[in-house]
Design a protein around this motif. Sequence first.
Motif, PDB file in Angstrom:
ATOM      1  N   GLU A 433    -111.274  93.889  17.061  1.00  0.00           N
ATOM      2  CA  GLU A 433    -111.927  92.561  16.893  1.00  0.00           C
ATOM      3  C   GLU A 433    -112.383  92.491  18.347  1.00  0.00           C
ATOM      4  O   GLU A 433    -113.657  92.134  18.200  1.00  0.00           O
ATOM      5  CB  GLU A 433    -110.497  92.057  16.441  1.00  0.00           C
ATOM      6  CG  GLU A 433    -110.844  90.584  17.179  1.00  0.00           C
ATOM      7  CD  GLU A 433    -110.168  89.509  17.451  1.00  0.00           C
ATOM      8  OE1 GLU A 433    -108.483  89.845  16.260  1.00  0.00           O
ATOM      9  OE2 GLU A 433    -109.802  87.987  18.057  1.00  0.00           O
ATOM     10  N   VAL A 436    -115.895  94.041  17.691  1.00  0.00           N
ATOM     11  CA  VAL A 436    -116.918  92.812  16.630  1.00  0.00           C
ATOM     12  C   VAL A 436    -117.671  91.404  18.234  1.00  0.00           C
ATOM     13  O   VAL A 436    -118.296  91.417  18.276  1.00  0.00           O
ATOM     14  CB  VAL A 436    -116.658  91.912  15.634  1.00  0.00           C
ATOM     15  CG1 VAL A 436    -117.097  90.595  15.081  1.00  0.00           C
ATOM     16  CG2 VAL A 436    -115.723  93.101  14.760  1.00  0.00           C
ATOM     17  N   LEU A 437    -116.550  91.104  18.724  1.00  0.00           N
ATOM     18  CA  LEU A 437    -116.925  89.845  19.389  1.00  0.00           C
ATOM     19  C   LEU A 437    -117.443  90.737  20.868  1.00  0.00           C
ATOM     20  O   LEU A 437    -118.664  90.234  20.620  1.00  0.00           O
ATOM     21  CB  LEU A 437    -115.643  90.067  20.633  1.00  0.00           C
ATOM     22  CG  LEU A 437    -114.136  89.409  19.548  1.00  0.00           C
ATOM     23  CD1 LEU A 437    -113.287  89.198  20.884  1.00  0.00           C
ATOM     24  CD2 LEU A 437    -115.172  87.812  19.420  1.00  0.00           C
ATOM     25  N   LYS A 438    -117.643  92.131  21.230  1.00  0.00           N
ATOM     26  CA  LYS A 438    -118.503  92.435  21.783  1.00  0.00           C
ATOM     27  C   LYS A 438    -120.244  92.590  21.387  1.00  0.00           C
ATOM     28  O   LYS A 438    -120.883  92.505  22.122  1.00  0.00           O
ATOM     29  CB  LYS A 438    -118.438  93.963  22.770  1.00  0.00           C
ATOM     30  CG  LYS A 438    -117.402  93.799  23.578  1.00  0.00           C
ATOM     31  CD  LYS A 438    -117.321  95.386  23.911  1.00  0.00           C
ATOM     32  CE  LYS A 438    -116.455  95.513  25.905  1.00  0.00           C
ATOM     33  NZ  LYS A 438    -116.848  96.511  26.737  1.00  0.00           N
ATOM     34  N   SER A 439    -120.366  93.167  20.239  1.00  0.00           N
ATOM     35  CA  SER A 439    -121.851  93.172  19.719  1.00  0.00           C
ATOM     36  C   SER A 439    -121.727  92.144  19.141  1.00  0.00           C
ATOM     37  O   SER A 439    -123.281  91.373  18.915  1.00  0.00           O
ATOM     38  CB  SER A 439    -121.064  93.641  17.738  1.00  0.00           C
ATOM     39  OG  SER A 439    -120.522  92.796  17.210  1.00  0.00           O
ATOM     40  N   LEU A 440    -120.999  90.810  19.255  1.00  0.00           N
ATOM     41  CA  LEU A 440    -121.735  89.275  19.385  1.00  0.00           C
ATOM     42  C   LEU A 440    -122.352  88.832  20.885  1.00  0.00           C
ATOM     43  O   LEU A 440    -122.436  87.649  20.630  1.00  0.00           O
ATOM     44  CB  LEU A 440    -120.377  88.695  18.777  1.00  0.00           C
ATOM     45  CG  LEU A 440    -120.052  88.336  17.228  1.00  0.00           C
ATOM     46  CD1 LEU A 440    -119.057  87.796  16.855  1.00  0.00           C
ATOM     47  CD2 LEU A 440    -121.229  88.288  16.321  1.00  0.00           C
ATOM     48  N   GLY A 441    -122.408  89.710  21.610  1.00  0.00           N
ATOM     49  CA  GLY A 441    -122.805  89.411  22.689  1.00  0.00           C
ATOM     50  C   GLY A 441    -121.571  88.882  23.884  1.00  0.00           C
ATOM     51  O   GLY A 441    -121.379  88.428  25.137  1.00  0.00           O
ATOM     52  N   ALA A 442    -119.997  89.547  23.096  1.00  0.00           N
ATOM     53  CA  ALA A 442    -118.764  88.863  23.851  1.00  0.00           C
ATOM     54  C   ALA A 442    -118.974  90.116  26.106  1.00  0.00           C
ATOM     55  O   ALA A 442    -118.822  91.373  25.296  1.00  0.00           O
ATOM     56  CB  ALA A 442    -117.825  89.479  24.317  1.00  0.00           C
TER      57      ALA A 442
END
Lengths: 537, 241
Positions: A433, A436-442
């Motif tokens: 998770e 995923v958040l990092k790939s979304l720009g977190a």
Amino acid sequence: MTVADLLQNAAGNLWRMKLRALLTVSGVVIAIAAFVSMLSFGAGMQETISERFESLGLFTTMYVYPAGKGEEKFRGHGRRSEGDTTSEDSTRIDSTKIDSLQAYSSNADSSVTDPAKADTIQRPVIPLDSVAIELLAKIPGVNLAYPHENLSVKVTLADTTFESTARAVPVSAFKTKMFSLIKAGATFDSDTARSALVTEGFALEAGVKLDSVKTLIGKSIIVSVEVISLDSAITRALFNRNLDSLKSHFKGLRFDSLLDSEYRSQLLSRELGGALQRFLDGYLNSREQFAETLSIAGVIDGGRSGNLIRPVILSVASGRRLSDAGFSGSRQDMFTSLASGRIPGMNTASSSSEEYSRVTLDLDQGTPYESIRDSVEALGFETFSFAEEFTEIQKVFLFFNLALGMIGLIALVTAGLGIVNTMVMSILERRREIGVLKSLGADDSDIKLMYLFESGMIGSVGAIGGIFVGWLITRGASLVADWYMSSKDIPSMEFFALPIWLILIAFGIGLFISVIAGLYPASRAAQVDPVQALRND
Amino acid sequence: METGSGLTPDDSWLQAVGLSRYYIRGPQEVRALDGVDLDVSRGEFLALVGSSGSGKSTLLNLLAGLDTPTAGKILVDGEQLDTFSRKRLSRYRARQIGMVFQSFNLISHKTALENVETALYFNDTPKPERRKLATDMLTHLGLAERLDHRPADLSGGEQQRVALARALVKRPQILFADEPTGNLDRENTIQIAETLKSFNRDGITIVMVTHDGDLAESCATRIVRMDYGKIVSDTPAGAGK
Ligand SMILES: Nc1ncnc2c1ncn2[C@@H]1O[C@H](COP(=O)(O)OP(=O)(O)O)[C@@H](O)[C@H]1O
Ligand SMILES: [Mg+2]
């Protein structure tokens, strides 16, 4: 991410892992509850004492003692003035009577001071008499100065007789706060009144319930002192400087040589110690009584604990009659007086005026006690100030609170470790998770904040719960204490307080510990490599 | 979708120069990517093909700013991506690119709508707008009835469409898709392919890794073949001819 997003995210994650979150939060609840209830006890005691001091006007009360007597008269709390050196003999007796700490300081004094030099710093002993009271009353900030003599008496009310203490108080003192809490009846209005005030403590001793103290008003009491008959003549000859009254009172005295003050002085300084004690022990047995019959005018608050107000308050005239009647029957009083080194009979500077062992000063609210204290000490007396004492008490409470707080903190550290464990586990589970958040720009700080908010929420929820549970515990304990005290007929007293500072500190500490506990897991979460976390294999 | 419109296909926009990524595995060095030069133009639909382990995912992750190269550089609109700070890289991921994966990578405890909304947390989209944009995108992809379903209650095709919605809801300039149909049957593969093509027609540049030669031929404008971390061929494809 906004703070609202972070809060919502944290709440959602905790809600999803209800059981785990609940268990972790419980740890914090227990720790904070322990912390709160323990500190609440400290806070409550402090508040109660402060209120008590305030209601009795103790913050504006100061006691004055003759030089060298302050320490013993008030359980060793008095200030010892600089250069307080009495004669060598009395210093020696002093150190046998006072506790080890003071003994240490007094020994230190004498070791520093060469006997030869001792004379140069020796202060003339100033009598604390009516002249001194006039001087004290003139000090700016002093509203009232009056002698403060306690007598050991026997009191007879109806058919019960018990030991008590009595104090003569001038009517002017009834205006001060210390005597302002009248429970029933009224104060008397003349210094020659054949009336008495009794305290609630007296009522309890007399077997009267606190809610029916009114029934005491108008009743007669017999206040008596025991006078040592034959031996008291010797005692008086030794200790009373007022030779005229001595002569009239003890006509039967045959030891003429004892009337010579020089001889008495020598005799005493030579014989003080075991020999004198044995001598007195053997003779102080046959007694006679001197009694005053007074009517109870009022019942005042206090007298239940400590010795702030004596159970029986007499008029000045009654007090004088009783104390002139003779040496009080209490051997304790006598030895205290002997040990203090201020035995009247030994006084070389003879004066016809009566000397007091203590004078009470009623102070002006606005004047700092330090300046009054310094003025009084400049006159050569010692002081005891409740305001000063209270700052000492507060220091004690600070340590007390710190100690209690430390116990709570240990529990909190354990709870903090529970948070670390929970957070590390959930990070291991949520690695993908996080990827995923990092790939979304977190960004690293987004991830960090998400986890810090989560652990912070555990801490805050736990702290709020813990404050509530802690409050419940103190209420419960308070009920038990109330029940116990009322069963013993002790007026109820609040042991616990939950002041706003305690709530804020408890919440702050809960939040702080949980955020600290979250730091390591959060930085681990932020370090998750998204490429690894998102790999298929 | 205005992004990229009016620009010619050969307008070089994303550029890799001598790009290398080595891994140390025990005593030996694995050259997952070994000196790759590649230009991607705006509006292109580029298919990366090659055998397993040839470095396709490695290249994609580098271009997406999820990984950092061992050597070489990446230029995005003239800016050098490999020198970006971690913070700036995350901004790039949050605003300029979208990603989809073979295994969907949806967050299992969130609904389809929440999964899509998550993409808007990191580009400062106001909260009320997030819900609307996410609903619109899911509806556009035929998932209007599935907004409140969790990934476990969705079919593979539906899950990948949710993942696509999540990648595209922030209107990225470029979409990186790593074997998006690898876990899907023929029917769902065709559906995803059609969706990708339509977004590409709307101007979104797409770089897609695939094993599927037919898929590459039918969707892409250009096919780049990799082997052992190097580009071995670079040819225009069916859609681009
Ligand atoms: N973290 C890693 N450590 C070591 N080797 C890796 C790592 N990630 C990828 N590789 C290796 O790099 C090569 C390229 O991998 P990858 O880019 O995933 O290939 P593809 O996506 O083309 O199948 C493979 O040989 C793989 O084993
Ligand atoms: Mg791959």
